[in-house]
Write an enzyme that holds these catalytic residues in place. Structure first.
Site, PDB file in Angstrom:
ATOM      1  N   SER A   1      30.102  61.023  44.400  1.00 42.74           N
ATOM      2  CA  SER A   1      30.189  60.676  46.406  1.00 42.74           C
ATOM      3  C   SER A   1      31.820  60.028  46.514  1.00 42.74           C
ATOM      4  O   SER A   1      32.603  60.419  45.868  1.00 42.74           O
ATOM      5  CB  SER A   1      29.086  59.632  46.903  1.00 42.74           C
ATOM      6  OG  SER A   1      29.338  58.567  45.852  1.00 42.74           O
ATOM      7  N   LYS A   2      31.582  60.004  47.490  1.00 43.59           N
ATOM      8  CA  LYS A   2      33.365  59.192  47.430  1.00 43.59           C
ATOM      9  C   LYS A   2      33.922  58.440  46.998  1.00 43.59           C
ATOM     10  O   LYS A   2      35.211  58.025  46.919  1.00 43.59           O
ATOM     11  CB  LYS A   2      33.448  59.203  49.674  1.00 43.59           C
ATOM     12  CG  LYS A   2      33.236  60.068  49.987  1.00 43.59           C
ATOM     13  CD  LYS A   2      35.148  60.155  51.259  1.00 43.59           C
ATOM     14  CE  LYS A   2      35.481  61.475  51.690  1.00 43.59           C
ATOM     15  NZ  LYS A   2      36.592  62.000  50.960  1.00 43.59           N
ATOM     16  N   ARG A   3      32.511  57.295  46.716  1.00 45.43           N
ATOM     17  CA  ARG A   3      33.172  56.048  45.778  1.00 45.43           C
ATOM     18  C   ARG A   3      33.921  56.457  44.762  1.00 45.43           C
ATOM     19  O   ARG A   3      34.657  55.593  43.894  1.00 45.43           O
ATOM     20  CB  ARG A   3      31.480  55.371  45.577  1.00 45.43           C
ATOM     21  CG  ARG A   3      31.063  54.521  46.401  1.00 45.43           C
ATOM     22  CD  ARG A   3      29.637  54.571  45.937  1.00 45.43           C
ATOM     23  NE  ARG A   3      28.931  54.665  45.409  1.00 45.43           N
ATOM     24  CZ  ARG A   3      28.323  55.322  44.669  1.00 45.43           C
ATOM     25  NH1 ARG A   3      28.980  54.544  43.196  1.00 45.43           N
ATOM     26  NH2 ARG A   3      27.599  56.055  44.340  1.00 45.43           N
ATOM     27  N   HIS A   4      33.596  57.921  43.773  1.00 47.69           N
ATOM     28  CA  HIS A   4      34.403  57.901  42.692  1.00 47.69           C
ATOM     29  C   HIS A   4      35.590  58.411  43.055  1.00 47.69           C
ATOM     30  O   HIS A   4      36.286  58.849  42.102  1.00 47.69           O
ATOM     31  CB  HIS A   4      33.422  58.830  42.252  1.00 47.69           C
ATOM     32  CG  HIS A   4      31.727  58.816  41.722  1.00 47.69           C
ATOM     33  ND1 HIS A   4      30.689  59.002  42.233  1.00 47.69           N
ATOM     34  CD2 HIS A   4      31.501  57.771  40.701  1.00 47.69           C
ATOM     35  CE1 HIS A   4      29.861  58.669  41.728  1.00 47.69           C
ATOM     36  NE2 HIS A   4      30.657  57.898  40.960  1.00 47.69           N
ATOM     37  N   GLY A   5      36.177  58.774  44.565  1.00 53.32           N
ATOM     38  CA  GLY A   5      37.511  59.074  44.608  1.00 53.32           C
ATOM     39  C   GLY A   5      37.069  59.856  44.683  1.00 53.32           C
ATOM     40  O   GLY A   5      36.660  60.361  45.981  1.00 53.32           O
TER      41      GLY A   5
END
Ligand code: GLU
Length: 473
Positions: A244-248
């Site tokens: 997800s976005k959290r992973h960049g």
């Protein structure tokens, strides 16, 4: 196999992400491998969340990845009459029925289910309403939803990747096809379209696997054979959680902005779940087309390794002809310098760059002379005692012939020896003088590319600066 027909069916509620791009790629590879058709269908029935500009972004990202489609884009929002006809037909054939429960009645049923700790399942009571009564109540304006009448038989999902799953009779309730405001629901539109478009293989993310039994029931009701399903394993981030976005960066456009090449991204995405069977990793789209098969897709999740993507991208960067690379670098701001110098600088720097952004960044030193200098470098190598050394180096290099890195290095070494210094005593301040920073490619190769005049000008200007302002740093 007769020519397959596959589709990519994004919902334009977000831009194209890694998962969607892989789904699109696998469908495209499969169609191209077998001479079939790749159809693009925009699933925009959720009017609140769908956006036209997101559709445009998705199409743009697909074109950038080289995934051309043969039919479409079709927009579900423009196919209302098709869904209405299908709903009427199912109703006429008694494969679907009107259910008149009010929202309050449904809420009461849901609470009752909750009270005994079970999930809500519609009990099918409206199946018993005789047709004339149903028609009459509908004609009088009473609100209803359309539900699928699911036969009391097991349902089998045959999945080319995940295997066969049998759902016992009664596993599904009679789910809603059309809402009381007339809007068709997701499962219904997907299946009506898959039938209308003659889809033979449904290749999509494993998050859709729980929907597959509903779709099997719907295909049966619509009188069409179920397509072959191929549900692709999840894509996880480095920490093992769903990507997800959290992973960049996870969106295709973000990778484009980072200077990832489309061919490298295609190659990388292809390997998230599929492998050609040997250790082969680098493949062009054409090679992948010739090797692709559903049999070689693994059922489990794959890990998205950003470092590996950058490494692979670096490999691709090495092989692009310089002239083409110049074109590709333009959106990332090229330094203002002459074309021959730029070509030579690219040749020197590209083996160290993993992305176009990194390469463009490295090339910046061939533009304007540096005006700011890394403070840590100044502290270490910007003392006034370096000034005479740099002046001597400027003179020595100006008279070095030929102006090539090996003779330049010999001159530099000889000068250092004459002054009783190590080469580093000259090289480090020279690096700083020439680039503004201490990290640079091999010094004398860079000097060869920078040329005699620029090298001399920068060395002397820096020498003047540190001689004049010793306490400034
Ligand atoms: N529109 C769905 C999605 O974006 C895909 C549905 C399907 O492939 O069947 O996830």
């Amino acid at each position: 196999m007769t020519a397959p027909r596959v589709r990519f069916a994004p919902s334009p509620t977000g831009s194209l992400h890694v998962g969607g791009a892989r789904t699109a790629l696998y469908n495209w590879l499969f169609a191209r491998r077998h001479g079939g058709a790749f159809i693009l269908r925009i699933e925009d029935t959720d009017v609140e969340r769908s956006r036209r500009e997101l559709t445009d972004q998705i199409l743009h990202a697909m074109r950038w990845l080289g995934l051309d489609w043969d039919e479409g884009p079709f927009f579900q929002s423009e196919r209302g009459s098709l869904y209405r006809e299908a709903a009427d037909r199912l109703l006429a054939e008694d494969k679907a029925y009107r259910a008149f429960e009010t929202p309050e009645e449904l809420d009461a049923m849901k609470s009752a289910a909750k009270a005994i700790g079970s999930a809500f399942r519609y009990d099918g009571s409206a199946r018993a309403i005789p047709r004339e009564e149903s028609d009459r109540r509908a004609a009088s304006g009473e609100k209803f939803v359309l539900r699928l009448s699911i036969p009391n038989e097991p349902l089998v999902v045959n999945d080319a990747v995940q295997g066969r799953t049998e759902f016992p009779a009664g596993a599904l309730d009679d789910f809603v096809l059309v809402r009381s405001d007339g809007r068709p629901l997701y499962h219904f539109t997907v299946c009506v379209d898959d039938v209308a478009m003659g889809i033979t293989h449904v290749i999509r993310g494993v998050d859709h696997l729980p929907n597959a039994p509903k779709h099997v029931a719907l295909f049966r009701a619509l009188g069409a054979p179920a397509p072959v399903f191929a549900h692709l394993g999840m894509i996880l981030g480095a920490d093992g959680k769903k990507l997800s976005k959290r992973h960049g960066a996870a969106g295709v456009e973000e990778f484009q902005a980072q200077g990832v090449l489309p061919d490298a991204l295609d190659n990388f995405l292809a390997l998230l779940g599929w492998s050609p069977g040997d250790d082969k990793e680098r493949m062009t789209l054409l090679e992948m087309v010739s090797l692709f098969s559903l049999e070689r897709i693994g059922p489990s999740a794959s890990r998205f390794d950003h470092e590996k993507l950058l490494w692979l991208n670096g490999q691709y960067l090495q092989e692009i002809p310089a002239a083409r690379l110049v074109e590709m670098l333009k959106p990332f701001h090229l330094p203002n310098c002459d074309a021959v110098l730029l070509d030579r600088a690219i040749m020197l720097h590209r083996s160290r760059a993993r992305t176009l952004v990194e390469l463009a960044h490295a090339l910046a030193i061939y533009g304007d002379d540096p005006r700011v200098f890394e403070p840590a470098g100044l502290k270490k190598f910007g003392g006034p005692e370096a000034a005479p050394l740099l002046r001597a180096l400027a003179e020595r290099l100006s008279v070095t012939e030929p102006f090539s890195h090996s003779t330049l290095e010999e001159s530099g070494r000889a000068l250092a020896a004459e002054k009783g210094r190590k080469l580093g005593d000259l090289a480090q301040p020279a690096r700083l003088a020439l680039t503004g920073v201490l990290a640079s490619p091999p010094l004398f190769e860079m000097i060869e590319v920078l040329g005699k005049e620029t090298t001399r000008r920068r060395l002397l200007a820096f020498a003047d600066l540190i001689a004049r302002e010793p306490e400034a740093h």
